[in-house]
Scaffold this motif. Structure first.
Motif, PDB file in Angstrom:
ATOM      1  N   GLY A 303      28.725  49.497  29.711  1.00  0.00           N
ATOM      2  CA  GLY A 303      27.707  49.061  30.648  1.00  0.00           C
ATOM      3  C   GLY A 303      28.314  48.483  31.914  1.00  0.00           C
ATOM      4  O   GLY A 303      29.440  48.826  32.293  1.00  0.00           O
ATOM      5  N   VAL A 304      27.566  47.595  32.540  1.00  0.00           N
ATOM      6  CA  VAL A 304      27.976  46.970  33.794  1.00  0.00           C
ATOM      7  C   VAL A 304      28.162  45.475  33.561  1.00  0.00           C
ATOM      8  O   VAL A 304      27.283  44.821  32.991  1.00  0.00           O
ATOM      9  N   ARG A 305      29.297  44.949  34.001  1.00  0.00           N
ATOM     10  CA  ARG A 305      29.564  43.520  33.871  1.00  0.00           C
ATOM     11  C   ARG A 305      29.891  42.942  35.241  1.00  0.00           C
ATOM     12  O   ARG A 305      30.636  43.555  36.013  1.00  0.00           O
ATOM     13  N   THR A 306      29.355  41.771  35.527  1.00  0.00           N
ATOM     14  CA  THR A 306      29.700  41.058  36.755  1.00  0.00           C
ATOM     15  C   THR A 306      30.034  39.613  36.415  1.00  0.00           C
ATOM     16  O   THR A 306      29.474  39.041  35.465  1.00  0.00           O
ATOM     17  N   LEU A 307      30.951  39.041  37.152  1.00  0.00           N
ATOM     18  CA  LEU A 307      31.327  37.639  36.952  1.00  0.00           C
ATOM     19  C   LEU A 307      31.667  37.033  38.306  1.00  0.00           C
ATOM     20  O   LEU A 307      32.416  37.616  39.089  1.00  0.00           O
ATOM     21  N   THR A 308      31.105  35.871  38.577  1.00  0.00           N
ATOM     22  CA  THR A 308      31.440  35.097  39.768  1.00  0.00           C
ATOM     23  C   THR A 308      31.692  33.661  39.327  1.00  0.00           C
ATOM     24  O   THR A 308      30.853  33.069  38.638  1.00  0.00           O
ATOM     25  N   GLY A 309      32.845  33.129  39.665  1.00  0.00           N
ATOM     26  CA  GLY A 309      33.186  31.782  39.227  1.00  0.00           C
ATOM     27  C   GLY A 309      33.924  31.001  40.284  1.00  0.00           C
ATOM     28  O   GLY A 309      34.533  31.571  41.199  1.00  0.00           O
ATOM     29  N   GLY A 310      33.863  29.686  40.167  1.00  0.00           N
ATOM     30  CA  GLY A 310      34.566  28.813  41.096  1.00  0.00           C
ATOM     31  C   GLY A 310      35.029  27.555  40.414  1.00  0.00           C
ATOM     32  O   GLY A 310      34.488  27.146  39.374  1.00  0.00           O
ATOM     33  N   LYS A 311      36.047  26.915  40.994  1.00  0.00           N
ATOM     34  CA  LYS A 311      36.614  25.708  40.412  1.00  0.00           C
ATOM     35  C   LYS A 311      37.113  24.799  41.520  1.00  0.00           C
ATOM     36  O   LYS A 311      37.637  25.261  42.532  1.00  0.00           O
ATOM     37  N   GLY A 321      32.287  26.290  37.448  1.00  0.00           N
ATOM     38  CA  GLY A 321      31.028  26.951  37.153  1.00  0.00           C
ATOM     39  C   GLY A 321      31.174  28.453  37.292  1.00  0.00           C
ATOM     40  O   GLY A 321      32.076  28.937  37.981  1.00  0.00           O
ATOM     41  N   ARG A 322      30.296  29.187  36.626  1.00  0.00           N
ATOM     42  CA  ARG A 322      30.345  30.639  36.731  1.00  0.00           C
ATOM     43  C   ARG A 322      28.983  31.224  36.378  1.00  0.00           C
ATOM     44  O   ARG A 322      28.185  30.592  35.657  1.00  0.00           O
ATOM     45  N   VAL A 323      28.723  32.407  36.880  1.00  0.00           N
ATOM     46  CA  VAL A 323      27.543  33.168  36.492  1.00  0.00           C
ATOM     47  C   VAL A 323      28.005  34.573  36.129  1.00  0.00           C
ATOM     48  O   VAL A 323      28.928  35.114  36.747  1.00  0.00           O
ATOM     49  N   GLU A 324      27.369  35.150  35.115  1.00  0.00           N
ATOM     50  CA  GLU A 324      27.744  36.481  34.646  1.00  0.00           C
ATOM     51  C   GLU A 324      26.491  37.322  34.452  1.00  0.00           C
ATOM     52  O   GLU A 324      25.401  36.793  34.190  1.00  0.00           O
ATOM     53  N   GLY A 359      31.120  23.144  33.689  1.00  0.00           N
ATOM     54  CA  GLY A 359      31.812  22.113  32.943  1.00  0.00           C
ATOM     55  C   GLY A 359      32.674  21.262  33.843  1.00  0.00           C
ATOM     56  O   GLY A 359      32.734  21.462  35.053  1.00  0.00           O
ATOM     57  N   GLY A 360      33.334  20.318  33.244  1.00  0.00           N
ATOM     58  CA  GLY A 360      34.221  19.427  33.976  1.00  0.00           C
ATOM     59  C   GLY A 360      35.397  19.022  33.126  1.00  0.00           C
ATOM     60  O   GLY A 360      35.414  19.228  31.903  1.00  0.00           O
ATOM     61  N   GLU A 361      36.392  18.453  33.771  1.00  0.00           N
ATOM     62  CA  GLU A 361      37.607  18.061  33.064  1.00  0.00           C
ATOM     63  C   GLU A 361      38.179  16.797  33.696  1.00  0.00           C
ATOM     64  O   GLU A 361      38.217  16.665  34.926  1.00  0.00           O
ATOM     65  N   ILE A 362      38.578  15.857  32.878  1.00  0.00           N
ATOM     66  CA  ILE A 362      39.238  14.641  33.332  1.00  0.00           C
ATOM     67  C   ILE A 362      40.493  14.445  32.503  1.00  0.00           C
ATOM     68  O   ILE A 362      40.431  14.385  31.267  1.00  0.00           O
ATOM     69  N   ALA A 363      41.628  14.363  33.183  1.00  0.00           N
ATOM     70  CA  ALA A 363      42.916  14.099  32.539  1.00  0.00           C
ATOM     71  C   ALA A 363      43.203  15.074  31.402  1.00  0.00           C
ATOM     72  O   ALA A 363      43.751  14.701  30.365  1.00  0.00           O
ATOM     73  N   GLY A 364      42.800  16.353  31.570  1.00  0.00           N
ATOM     74  CA  GLY A 364      43.115  17.365  30.573  1.00  0.00           C
ATOM     75  C   GLY A 364      42.096  17.500  29.461  1.00  0.00           C
ATOM     76  O   GLY A 364      42.234  18.362  28.602  1.00  0.00           O
ATOM     77  N   ILE A 365      41.065  16.671  29.438  1.00  0.00           N
ATOM     78  CA  ILE A 365      40.035  16.734  28.403  1.00  0.00           C
ATOM     79  C   ILE A 365      38.747  17.210  29.070  1.00  0.00           C
ATOM     80  O   ILE A 365      38.253  16.577  30.012  1.00  0.00           O
TER      81      ILE A 365
END
Length: 447
Positions: A303-311, A321-324, A359-365
């Motif tokens: 099929g067709v797959r799309t992905l857009t993400g940012g960090k 965040g990302r949308v697919e 999602g988010g991350e602080i100090a590797g967690i």
């Protein structure tokens, strides 16, 4: 590295027009794919049988994907135009270099294949050569003439090299998304996609490139961009279980695959993004008992797959965040157990789905979640506890079901041992040796 005389004189400029023809052909093929996408995949979001939030999300997502198909055609045609313009200008400058060489030879010089100018003594009679050798003014005249003609030829080579650098700059600028239809002005929802505003004019693209070049470095750190487009392509790989490695079978048939990604740093904040679009089918299976444990997995999709993400990352804090989007059919089942954890998953789906995750991350967690809207039929369940290929420890799960309409939800927690260690390093530097001892102990929990 700058071009030299030999490269300018021997390069086949006809390859530029050949490449331009290939880009025009690519635009034509993309037009076929866009039409097929609109008549099949996008069409399912335009009727009255699918309504609700998930339908609206899919409709805008699929419209965005079709927009990228159209933008890709614009970009491909623009590159073809740039290459033809470049051919015309290169050919003109090469003729000027050839004319400079001929003029130098007519003036009594010789010009080597490498572009080195020398006085051609072979054209003089023995008496003339003797007169020059014994005449200081004659020697000076020859030296000045050689210098003058060498500079004349070098200047012509330099002009070609400057054009070469400008063409490179123009091509780089032409594949940067102008976002002319973004931010509510149109269907463009991909901020780092294909360039629907590509102009196809060398001089204008060079100006744009110089502006981008000045803007791509913030805090002295250059922006890193990469765009790849491939397809059609097929492949098959098979490997048995041996030497501690699992056996694998992989097969794929990609009609089209485009990927763009980049990163930059602004005010100490690192920003990165990715866009990925694939149209095709693939199947894979892996199995074995290795030093990592026992596992088995099989999956197939088409099929067709799309992905857009940012960090965005600042120090030890990051958000993503990302949308697919997916339209087609897929099935997968797998289980694994070993020193790096446990995992089990199964899914089967046919239809269209849209995914939003953050999602988010602080100090590797880190912590994150996903939500999907489904239109079709399918079921999915997944549980993970273990270390992934990215080096992080993952704890999470996902469940979903749809009969006509439905969806799925999932959550995951991650621990990055490397970043945890770095965070404790910074803390240790701030509070002294005692904290350093605590850091070594706590950091070891994640090794």
């Amino acid at each position: 590295m700058a071009l030299n005389y030999h490269e300018v004189m021997t390069t086949d400029l006809g390859l530029l027009t050949t490449a331009a023809g290939k880009w025009d052909s690519m635009a034509a093929e993309l037009n076929k794919v866009e039409t097929r996408y609109g008549d099949t995949v996008q069409k399912i979001t335009l009727g009255n049988t699918w309504v609700g939030v998930s339908a609206g999300t899919a409709q805008s997502g699929f419209a965005s994907t079709r927009y990228e198909y159209a933008a890709a055609q614009t970009q491909a045609k623009a590159i073809a135009s740039l290459l033809r313009d470049a051919h015309t200008q290169f050919a003109d400058l090469k003729k000027k270099l050839e004319s400079a060489r001929d003029d130098a030879i007519a003036a009594g010089m010789s010009v080597s294949e490498q572009g080195r100018v020398a006085f051609d003594w072979s054209k003089l009679t023995p008496a003339e050569r003797s007169a020059y050798h014994h005449d200081p003014d004659g020697q000076k005249t020859i030296s000045e003439a050689v210098t003058k003609w060498q500079k004349h030829i070098d200047d012509r080579v330099k002009a070609v090299d400057e054009l070469d650098q400008n063409v490179k700059l123009a091509l780089s600028a032409e594949v940067i998304d102008s976002n002319k239809d973004a931010f509510g002005k149109g269907a463009d929802a991909t901020f780092n996609g294909f360039n629907a505003g590509a102009k196809g004019k060398l001089d204008e693209a060079v100006k744009d490139g110089k502006l981008l070049q000045a803007a791509t470095a913030a805090d002295g750190k250059p922006k890193d961009d990469g765009v790849t487009v491939t397809g059609p392509d097929v492949g098959l790989t098979i490997s048995g279980v041996k030497n501690g490695k699992e056996g694998q079978v992989k097969a794929y048939a990609d009609l089209f695959h485009a990927k763009a990604e980049g990163s930059t740093t602004m005010g100490g904040v690192k920003l990165s993004g990715i866009d990925d679009l694939t149209v095709g089918a693939r199947a894979s299976a892996s199995w074995g008992l290795t030093d990592k444990g026992v596992n088995g997995k099989a999956e197939v999709s088409a099929g067709v797959r799309t992905l857009t993400g940012g960090k965005a990352e600042y120090g030890h804090v990051g958000v993503n965040g990302r949308v697919e989007g997916f339209a087609g059919a897929e099935a997968q089942a797998g289980v694994g157990a070993g020193k790096d954890g446990l995992n089990a998953s199964a899914k089967a789906f046919a239809g269209a789905k849209a995914t939003a995750a953050g999602g988010g991350e602080i100090a590797g967690i880190g912590a994150g979640g996903t939500a999907e809207g489904w239109a079709g039929a399918g079921v999915e369940a997944k549980a993970t506890f273990g270390k992934g290929d990215d080096g992080k420890w993952h704890i999470g799960g996902k469940v979903g079901v749809a009969v006509g309409v439905g969806g799925s939800v999932g959550a995951e927690f991650t621990v990055d041992p490397h970043k945890v260690g770095e965070a404790f390093d910074d803390a240790a530097d701030a509070v002294g040796d005692f904290a350093g001892g605590v850091k070594d102990t706590v950091g070891g929990w994640f090794d």
